[in-house]
Design an enzyme around this catalytic site. Structure first.
Site, mmCIF file in Angstrom:
data_model
loop_
_atom_site.group_PDB
_atom_site.id
_atom_site.type_symbol
_atom_site.label_atom_id
_atom_site.label_comp_id
_atom_site.label_asym_id
_atom_site.label_seq_id
_atom_site.Cartn_x
_atom_site.Cartn_y
_atom_site.Cartn_z
ATOM 1 N N ARG A 190 0.620 -1.244 0.290
ATOM 2 C CA ARG A 190 -0.098 0.009 0.162
ATOM 3 C C ARG A 190 0.602 1.323 -0.032
ATOM 4 N NH1 ARG A 190 -3.543 -3.287 -0.495
ATOM 5 N NH2 ARG A 190 -5.406 -3.214 0.137
ATOM 6 N N GLU A 244 -4.722 3.409 7.126
ATOM 7 C CA GLU A 244 -4.306 3.250 5.578
ATOM 8 C C GLU A 244 -5.017 4.752 4.782
ATOM 9 O OE1 GLU A 244 -5.301 1.573 1.578
ATOM 10 O OE2 GLU A 244 -6.319 0.415 3.077
ATOM 11 N N SER A 285 -10.702 -0.230 3.227
ATOM 12 C CA SER A 285 -9.882 -0.781 4.445
ATOM 13 C C SER A 285 -9.526 0.771 5.135
ATOM 14 C CB SER A 285 -8.635 -1.372 4.142
ATOM 15 O OG SER A 285 -8.965 -2.724 3.799
HETATM 16 N N1 EPU Z 1 -11.141 -10.997 9.366
HETATM 17 C C1 EPU Z 1 -11.781 -11.219 10.643
HETATM 18 N N2 EPU Z 1 -12.748 -10.081 10.883
HETATM 19 C C2 EPU Z 1 -12.976 -9.004 9.905
HETATM 20 C C3 EPU Z 1 -12.153 -8.971 8.894
HETATM 21 C C4 EPU Z 1 -11.345 -10.043 8.314
HETATM 22 O O1 EPU Z 1 -11.753 -12.144 11.525
HETATM 23 O O2 EPU Z 1 -13.997 -8.312 10.257
HETATM 24 C C5 EPU Z 1 -10.120 -12.079 9.011
HETATM 25 C C6 EPU Z 1 -10.422 -12.681 7.945
HETATM 26 O O3 EPU Z 1 -11.243 -13.929 8.380
HETATM 27 C C7 EPU Z 1 -9.170 -13.278 7.178
HETATM 28 C C8 EPU Z 1 -8.124 -12.123 7.730
HETATM 29 O O4 EPU Z 1 -8.950 -11.292 8.531
HETATM 30 O O5 EPU Z 1 -8.678 -14.545 8.134
HETATM 31 C C9 EPU Z 1 -8.073 -11.321 6.497
HETATM 32 O O6 EPU Z 1 -9.255 -10.698 5.909
HETATM 33 P P1 EPU Z 1 -9.540 -10.518 4.378
HETATM 34 O O7 EPU Z 1 -9.267 -11.549 3.378
HETATM 35 O O8 EPU Z 1 -10.862 -10.005 4.102
HETATM 36 O O9 EPU Z 1 -8.330 -9.330 3.826
HETATM 37 P P2 EPU Z 1 -7.872 -8.031 4.786
HETATM 38 O O10 EPU Z 1 -6.662 -8.322 5.084
HETATM 39 O O11 EPU Z 1 -8.684 -7.775 5.820
HETATM 40 C C10 EPU Z 1 -7.043 -6.912 2.500
HETATM 41 C C11 EPU Z 1 -6.922 -5.438 1.857
HETATM 42 C C12 EPU Z 1 -8.248 -5.537 1.119
HETATM 43 C C13 EPU Z 1 -8.307 -6.290 0.305
HETATM 44 C C14 EPU Z 1 -8.327 -7.612 0.793
HETATM 45 C C15 EPU Z 1 -8.571 -8.834 -0.269
HETATM 46 C C16 EPU Z 1 -5.544 -4.432 3.269
HETATM 47 C C17 EPU Z 1 -5.560 -2.886 4.278
HETATM 48 N N3 EPU Z 1 -6.863 -4.451 2.876
HETATM 49 O O12 EPU Z 1 -8.100 -7.032 3.663
HETATM 50 O O13 EPU Z 1 -8.223 -4.100 0.451
HETATM 51 O O14 EPU Z 1 -9.641 -6.444 -0.620
HETATM 52 O O15 EPU Z 1 -7.173 -7.811 1.513
HETATM 53 O O16 EPU Z 1 -7.195 -8.798 -0.759
HETATM 54 O O17 EPU Z 1 -4.683 -4.690 2.969
HETATM 55 C C18 EPU Z 1 -8.607 -1.791 0.584
HETATM 56 O O18 EPU Z 1 -7.559 -1.620 0.558
HETATM 57 O O19 EPU Z 1 -9.741 -0.709 0.573
HETATM 58 C C19 EPU Z 1 -9.215 -3.073 0.725
HETATM 59 C C20 EPU Z 1 -10.509 -3.473 0.725
#
Ligand code: EPU
Length: 593
Positions: free
Chosen positions: A163, A334, A237
């Site tokens: 990012r 972010e 995010s």
């Molecule tokens: N999780 C939870 N609770 C929640 C959210 C997530 O327990 O409320 C757990 C999920 O179960 C999973 C882990 O956290 O085990 C990761 O969650 P997820 O795959 O949804 O991805 P993220 O790390 O929360 C990142 C990006 C998103 C992107 C997703 C998918 C960042 C800051 N965010 O989210 O990007 O869509 O991966 O690749 O890196 C954005 O930048 O606006 C954005 C949405």
């Protein structure tokens, strides 16, 4: 060309009402150049926005907001295997992804459904579902506001990271993205299906998924987790997933909850999902005013209809505090906070020995008034969502505790004298989850290397402060888009730095300031400047010398700092100063709106 007092709410995805003093759009480089040559451009703080999908305006913007309307996507076939897709910054990102799929070009399908405009994909290095823009960016063409010319950066020169890119650091405010060249594969078969939920999708489908099927599946997953921008405002995010040392993860975090997930980055670091931490800290659905932790994806703060920027800021503060208390890790937004107000906290207003001086029995050192306790000089500047520390004095530990300081984003060093750097070791709590940027001049860094060699070796003993040394010179530099101008002042015969940030400047330990450097201090609202005592000193200004500088610069308000005990009691100093000049005291807060 310019619109005044323009409502720009619809140009942000948060949907929180906001206005810009000045607004302009351009459809070509020629139009951008006429804006660039205008008085409006020269005389205002300028903010270039993309799709506004990653911004939080904390207050109305008292400057010029620029927006690109440059459109167009062009294809160049490189060879049988790959083609370049060159997209103009003002195209909608999702339109670009759709176009690539239509052209049979593989590489960006996992980034389907991301709101915003194409230009931001390079600035932010957008990423989702196992792919980041950096994996497919070939080069980025920009307009350089320093030279007025266009320039092309290779992928490597953009210094992409999670990012992040150089466009968010030294390039911020300087380069405007015009066009991005993506290098894509000529194939309709998807290639990145390793991300958890995509694996199941590919297995269940029974054939190798096409790029079209993959993009559709990704949009389905996104819609199930993330709010629809057309209905609920958000900035995606809100926080980054923190990257911490494996040592910290095992020692500090797993001790608190053995179930915390992580993804390995390399031998020494892991990434922890912030959404998980927020949910397990009990904040799912938590609301402040109209702002809510989005229940389907806790990493998102949603505007449930009537959120104010204060609601969002308060909620983000509450999330950071709660997660820090439960899991010892500090979440970093972010989202970019656009906050032109500045709050300065004087952490210490004393000279090198501090007041009271050890073993001194004078009436100032014996005074019981808290206004007469002067710790060694340093200051904290809060603006644009950043906490910047100027110098880490030997009293830093107690200053941080007094101020309940939980976040430092960068440290600016004025010079290497012990009373300004003796607290560097106590920066450890702010380095635990990553290296803390330390801005220093080269000679100051070399001197620090001698004084604190254990902090600046190649291989650090675990637990010593992890500092990301950034060498600066006399030129202005940018911290996350915030412009900082070093002011070269003379501490006796030693050149040292003061700093100007917006309409605020902090100068300590100066004896003289050249005419050239005085020019950099014109038009200030607040100047903090050193005045050791009434008698002259060979290396520090005395009160009359500081008042002469103030008289020449005419800031709206000025504050004197770096006092010794000889100058007298706080109440006495105050009486002898002009009405717009005040003595500093430890803990003083100064606000510029
Ligand atoms: N999780 C939870 N609770 C929640 C959210 C997530 O327990 O409320 C757990 C999920 O179960 C999973 C882990 O956290 O085990 C990761 O969650 P997820 O795959 O949804 O991805 P993220 O790390 O929360 C990142 C990006 C998103 C992107 C997703 C998918 C960042 C800051 N965010 O989210 O990007 O869509 O991966 O690749 O890196 C954005 O930048 O606006 C954005 C949405």
């Amino acid at each position: 060309m310019f619109q005044y007092n323009k409502d720009i709410t619809s140009l942000t995805t948060f949907g929180i009402p906001v206005k810009a003093k000045l607004f302009a759009e351009y459809s070509s480089v020629k139009e951008l150049i006429s804006i660039y040559r205008s008085e409006e451009f020269r005389n205002n703080e300028v903010l270039h926005i993309g799709g506004g999908s990653n911004l939080l305006f904390v207050n109305d913007f008292d400057g010029l907001v620029l927006h690109s309307l440059m459109k167009g996507i062009v294809r160049y076939d490189k060879d049988d295997v790959s083609a370049y897709a060159i997209v103009s910054a003002g195209e909608k990102w999702s339109d670009f992804v759709e176009w690539c799929i239509g052209e049979g070009l593989q590489g960006v399908e996992n980034l389907a459904g991301i709101p915003g405009e194409a230009g931001a994909s390079a600035v932010q290095n957008v990423g989702a579902y196992g792919v980041e823009a950096k994996d497919v960016i070939h080069n980025v063409e920009c307009f350089d506001t320093l030279t007025g010319e266009t320039v092309i950066f290779t992928n490597e020169q953009c210094r992409f990271a999670y990012r992040d890119s150089m466009f968010k650091h030294e390039g911020k405010g300087r380069y405007y993205v015009l066009r991005i060249s993506y290098k894509l594969r000529k194939s309709t078969v998807a290639a990145n299906l390793e991300y958890g939920p995509l694996k199941n999708f590919a297995e269940n489908l029974g054939h190798a998924p096409s790029i079209k099927e993959t993009a559709e599946e990704i949009i389905k997953i996104r819609n199930s987790k993330l709010p629809d921008p057309a209905e609920i405002g958000s900035a995606g995010s809100f926080f980054k997933n923190p990257i911490v040392s494996t040592y910290f993860y095992k020692e500090e975090m797993l001790g608190r909850d053995p179930d915390i997930p992580c993804y390995k980055i390399d031998e020494h670091r892991v990434k922890v999902p912030a959404g998980w931490l927020i949910e397990h800290a009990g904040l799912k659905g938590y609301k402040i005013g109209g702002a809510q932790v989005y229940p389907k994806q806790c990493l998102v703060i949603a505007n449930m209809g009537d959120a104010t920027s204060e609601d969002v800021t308060d909620l983000s503060r509450h999330i950071i505090d709660t997660v820090r208390e439960k899991y010892a890790v500090a979440l970093r937004p972010e989202v970019n906070f656009i906050d032109t107000s500045i709050e300065i906290t004087i952490l210490g207003s004393g000279t090198s020995k501090g007041v009271p001086e050890v073993s001194c029995a004078c009436r100032v050192c014996r005074s019981e008034s808290p206004f007469d306790k002067r710790q060694r000089a340093s200051a904290l500047v809060k603006t644009h969502g950043l906490n910047l520390l100027i110098d880490a004095s030997p009293d830093f530990r107690s200053q941080a505790l007094n101020q309940d300081l939980y976040q430092i984003d960068a440290v600016l060093i004025t010079h290497s004298h012990y009373d300004h750097v003796g607290g560097i070791d106590d920066l450890r709590p702010f380095c635990a989850d990553g290296a803390l940027p330390l801005y220093v001049r080269k000679d100051v860094y070399e001197d620090l290397g001698k004084r604190l060699d254990y902090c600046f070796r190649d291989h650090l003993y675990p637990g010593v402060p992890a500092l990301d040394r950034i060498i600066i010179d006399d030129s202005p530099f940018f911290i996350n888009g915030l412009k900082v101008t070093p002011i070269n002042v003379m501490h006796g015969k030693l050149p040292i730095f003061g700093y100007r940030i917006g309409d605020f400047a902090y100068i300590t330990d100066a004896k003289t300031i050249s005419d050239e450097e005085m020019e950099k201090l014109e038009g200030l609202k607040v100047l903090v400047i050193n005045a050791l005592r009434y008698r002259e000193h060979f290396a520090h200004m005395c009160v009359s010398e500081a008042l002469q500088i103030i008289e020449r610069l005419k800031p709206k308000e000025a504050y004197l700092t770096h006092f010794n005990h000889e100058i007298g009691l706080h109440t006495e100093i105050e009486k002898g100063l002009p009405p717009h000049v005040h003595p500093c005291y430890d803990g003083l807060k100064i606000r510029i709106n």
